[in-house]
Design an enzyme around this catalytic site. Structure first.
Site: not given
Ligand code: NAD
Ligand code: WQD
Length: 345
Positions: A126, A150, A154
């Site tokens: 992302s 989050y 990643k």
């Protein structure tokens, strides 16, 4: 014989669109999903769309036994790994759940793949790995900056995959950093369907246009951008799906690992999105300017040339097409039917 692909999270938003693109490209695809953020009816709709039965396993990526038996049964050539938790604010409240699914789940999957001799993987990363980038459009060389748990998952996922390829050159890894996926399949059979109040801009605007929510809150109009509102690089989910087909072809073809941004290279502000959605839906989208949202980034726009150079990836769909397909999906008969067992994100 068709190459066999395991699609984790294949019942979700991006996964379901990628399923259609992979089947159209001739791959034999099996979906693995625990349906914690997807409707089971998506599978019926994928059957309708492709005209063929869908091979699906209802399982958790953390379940090594089930994964190993799937690999033994199907002898997959590669994995496209979407399954993850993805809500930023939830990750701040429940970081362990995010580390568990997004990091332990990835490690579990890689171990099973290694044991089965399947060492080709496409990984959903992302733009969030860039945090607040120094440079826009942002190149892949920009440094990692975690803004929340989050984003950290990643970054960790990418680091794990990079260290794995460095340790064992039998691994081929495609890391795809998505910017802001938007829109739906033109059939209006699949799309993004949050049951709760949406976190992301396009599904929120869609529900305002549909009259399900009263107004959009525009989070800040004092950013250093042309109209003061946040700017993002929105990419049609079908273009994104095609990026996965190209990534997979590169891994299975010449075995070249790669790391690329998937975006259009163009930014649009929140107010431009409102205007585009009004045009597409022919509905009003009332909005109110409010405070900035904590943790928001002013501008995310991709440097998009590397994906074109390495994969031949070029986006084809416009912002108006993203809005029109989203509206067709939201206003259509399938959206919001047959909710899954838990609230969708
Ligand atoms: P989604 O929630 O619609 O899809 C994820 C799917 O994974 C869901 O169907 C869910 O049921 C499944 N899943 C979750 N945990 C699982 C588990 N433990 N075992 C098996 N299945 C599980 O999300 P999406 O928007 O399609 O995102 C797909 C991937 O792309 C994710 O890895 C996400 O982090 C990444 N990504 C998304 C965006 C975005 O804005 N949508 C942007 C960048 C990256
Ligand atoms: C876009 C713009 C908001 C909602 C998030 C995650 C990121 C990625 C995609 C997975 C911003 C503004 C939004 C609203 C608004 N996910 N906005 N009112 O913030 O770019 O990214 O989703 O990897 O990790 O952080 O997307 O759609 O939430 O916001 O004004 O009700 O719209 O401030 O400028 P974002 P978004």
């Amino acid at each position: 014989m068709a190459e066999k692909i395991l699609l984790t999270g294949g019942a979700g938003y991006i996964g379901s669109h990628t399923y259609v693109a992979l089947v159209a490209a001739g791959y034999a695809v099996t979906i693995l999903d625990n349906f914690q953020n997807a409707n089971r009816s998506v599978i019926d709709r994928l059957e309708q769309l492709t005209g063929a039965p869908v091979s699906v396993a209802e399982a958790d990526i953390r379940d090594a036994t089930t994964l190993a038996s799937l690999f033994a049964e199907h002898q997959f050539d590669a994995v496209v790994h979407f399954a993850a938790l993805k809500a930023v604010s939830e990750s701040v409240e429940r970081p362990l759940d995010y580390f568990d699914v997004n990091i332990s789940g990835l490690i579990n999957l890689l171990r099973v793949m290694d044991a089965a001799g399947c060492r080709n993987i496409v990984f959903s990363s992302s733009a969030t790995v860039y945090g607040v980038p120094d440079e826009t459009p942002t190149p892949e060389t920009a440094e990692f900056r975690a803004m929340n748990p989050y984003g950290q998952t990643k970054i960790s996922g990418e680091q794990i995959l990079n260290q794995l390829t460095a340790a064992d050159d039998r691994w081929n890894v495609g890391i795809l950093r998505y910017f802001n996926p938007a829109g739906a399949h033109d059939s209006a059979l699949i799309g993004e369907d949050p049951r709760d109040i949406p976190n992301n801009l396009m599904p929120f605007i869609a529900k305002v246009a549909a009259g399900e929510l009263a107004e959009l809150q525009v989070f800040g109009d004092d950013y250093d951008t042309p109209d003061g509102t946040g700017v993002r690089d929105y990419i049609h989910v079908d273009d994104l799906a095609k990026g996965h087909v190209l990534s997979l072809a590169a891994l299975l073809g010449d075995g070249q690992s790669h790391l690329v941004n998937l975006g259009t290279g163009e930014g649009h502000s929140v107010l431009e999105m409102v205007a585009a959605y009004r045009r597409a839906s022919n509905r009003d989208v009332p909005y109110r300017i409010t405070e900035r949202r904590a943790g928001d980034v002013p501008v995310y726009v991709a440097r998009a040339d590397k994906a074109e150079e390495i994969l031949g990836f070029k986006t084809e769909r416009t912002l108006d097409e993203m809005c029109a397909s989203s509206w067709k999906w939201i206003a259509g008969p399938h959206s919001s039917e047959d909710p899954g067992p838990e609230d969708k994100g």
